[in-house]
Every structure is written in structure tokens, then in C-alpha cells.
Design a protein around this motif. Structure first.
Motif, PDB file in Angstrom:
ATOM      1  N   GLN A   1       0.830  -1.202   0.000  1.00  0.00           N
ATOM      2  CA  GLN A   1       0.000   0.000   0.000  1.00  0.00           C
ATOM      3  C   GLN A   1       0.868   1.256   0.000  1.00  0.00           C
ATOM      4  O   GLN A   1       0.650   2.196  -0.779  1.00  0.00           O
TER       5      GLN A   1
ATOM      6  N   GLY B   1       2.716   1.718  -3.339  1.00  0.00           N
ATOM      7  CA  GLY B   1       1.840   2.258  -4.374  1.00  0.00           C
ATOM      8  C   GLY B   1       1.742   3.762  -4.296  1.00  0.00           C
ATOM      9  O   GLY B   1       1.747   4.458  -5.327  1.00  0.00           O
TER      10      GLY B   1
ATOM     11  N   LEU C   1      -3.414  -3.468  -9.047  1.00  0.00           N
ATOM     12  CA  LEU C   1      -4.561  -2.655  -8.657  1.00  0.00           C
ATOM     13  C   LEU C   1      -5.620  -2.531  -9.747  1.00  0.00           C
ATOM     14  O   LEU C   1      -6.702  -1.995  -9.500  1.00  0.00           O
TER      15      LEU C   1
ATOM     16  N   LEU D   1      -6.487   1.250  -2.800  1.00  0.00           N
ATOM     17  CA  LEU D   1      -5.524   0.561  -1.936  1.00  0.00           C
ATOM     18  C   LEU D   1      -6.181  -0.029  -0.693  1.00  0.00           C
ATOM     19  O   LEU D   1      -5.710  -1.023  -0.155  1.00  0.00           O
TER      20      LEU D   1
END
Length: 244
Positions: A173, A176, A214, A236
Motif C-alpha cells: 500500500q 503504491g 490494482l 488501496l
């Protein structure tokens, strides 16, 4: 404690569509809350200020059975979550919910704070550090670490060396977000000691692999505005199925 998933095959197809619409708010009611207690039977949570559910209850107990097609994250006190349910509140001390369809991990920071910390060049080490510090608080990454930059060739890489293995889901997370908020960052790589102690294991996330993971395109564009960053954070929050 990990919440149990109920196996109800006869209504599985219904719950697939419910889960896909959960974070977008389509089809079912949801609210955001902070976890205040982990119990033998589930969690106790308190809704965020301004949530509509506060008109009915300020403290809510979540049972250990959740109907969900997604893996339910393991939460700790202080973590934040999005709860998708059928809109029915059962009275009690604390109150409970009629039917919970899904629970998603949710970053506690607002997108505004992260957007203000965005960094144009990965070579600005102090700006990188401030941003990752915010993300560490956001995703509860507490392990000791040092950082290093690789800027001699593309993909330019932000490297993190941990003294202990961090939570994999939370690192994906945070990685990203780093890819979206450091404009010329093409890869985030992190390593940590293996279980044996001597050899280090490493994991990485590139812009391309993040987009595939994603289901999005052009992750760097999600750092161009606070609104698009909020959309990325929302995506996320559903990233629950990574175990390595």
C-alpha cells in the motif's frame, strides 16, 4: 485475530457484486471507523466524525462472522476500516450491525496531507523521507529501517532496508503511494532478514506491477491531484490478499 468468512454458496454470486461496489459506495451502505478494541469475538469500532451511522450508535461491536468474497484484513487497535453492511443497526451496549458484507483496511490520513508531501524528484532524499514517514504513520509501518536511492539508471528506485520483516500488505500500500507521489520513481524495493537471520529477502513494486495489481492505468497520474490521490487510496484500501 482474523475474522472468519462464512461459506454460503447459495448466495455467493450476490456477494460478488456487493463486494465489487463496496468501496465506491454503490449498492450498500458503508461507514469508516477506527478500531478501538480487539475481542475474542471480533472488533469494537467507533465511526468517524460526521458518519451518518452516529445518529444510531457511537460504539459498534463487529462479530467474528462476516459475509465477504474478499479476504478480511487483520486489524489492530488504532487501525481504520471501511465497513459495508445492510444498513440495519441492532441496539445494545455496544450496538451491533444487522449483516456485514465486507471490511476493508482504510488509510487514516486524508489525501490532502499526502498530496502536500508529494515530491517531483526521487533525488531529493529529505523530501522522500518526509513522504515515507507520513506513509509509515498512515499504514502503521513501525519497523526500524534505513533508506537508499538508486538514481544511476532507470527505473529510479527507492530502497528500504528493514531490521525486521514489515507487514507485506501495508508495504504494498505504501509503495503504491510512493510510485504515485514521487514523480520519477519507477520502483520501490525493500528487504529484511529471512527467518534464518543470515540471508536477506527482498520484495519490490514497480509502476507496471502496481498497475496490474490494482487494475489501474498510469499510476503516476494519481499523484497529479488530491482527488485522484483519494481515488488511489480508496483502491488501496481493498488490497487485502497479499501474503508473502
Amino acid at each position: 485475530m482474523k475474522l472468519k468468512q462464512a461459506a454460503v454458496l447459495s448466495i455467493l454470486s450476490v456477494f460478488v457484486s456487493l463486494s465489487l461496489s463496496a468501496c465506491s459506495g454503490k449498492g450498500n451502505e458503508y461507514f469508516n471507523a477506527v478500531v478501538t478494541k480487539v475481542t475474542e469475538d471480533g472488533y469494537t469500532v467507533e465511526p468517524f466524525k460526521g458518519e451518518e451511522i452516529l445518529k444510531k450508535a457511537s460504539v459498534i461491536a463487529l462479530s467474528d462472522t462476516v459475509l465477504s468474497t474478499n479476504e478480511v484484513p487483520v486489524l489492530k487497535p488504532g487501525d481504520t476500516a471501511r465497513i459495508v453492511w445492510n444498513g440495519k443497526v441492532e441496539k445494545g451496549e455496544p450496538a451491533s450491525l444487522g449483516t456485514v458484507f465486507a471490511i476493508y483496511s482504510l488509510p487514516p490520513l486524508y489525501s490532502k496531507e499526502l498530496y502536500q508531501a508529494k515530491n517531483k524528484y526521487i533525488g531529493d532524499a529529505s523530501a522522500d523521507g518526509r513522504l515515507f514517514g507520513l506513509l509509515s504513520d498512515c499504514f502503521n509501518i513501525k519497523e526500524e529501517r534505513t533508506t537508499e536511492l538508486q538514481t544511476s539508471e532507470e527505473p529510479y528506485t527507492y530502497m528500504i532496508h528493514f531490521k525486521n520483516k514489515p507487514d507485506t500488505r501495508r508495504m504494498y500500500q505504501a509503495a503504491g503511494c510512493l510510485l504515485a507521489l514521487i514523480e520519477n520513481c519507477g520502483e520501490v524495493r525493500w528487504d529484511y532478514p529471512s527467518d534464518g537471520g543470515g540471508v536477506k529477502e527482498s520484495e519490490s513494486l514497480t509502476a507496471e506491477s502496481a498497475e496490474e495489481l490494482l487494475g489501474i492505468e498510469h499510476i503516476a497520474e494519481y499523484g497529479e491531484s488530491e482527488e485522484s490521490l483519494s481515488q488511489l487510496l480508496d483502491t488501496l484500501c481493498r488490497l487485502t490478499g497479499i501474503n508473502r
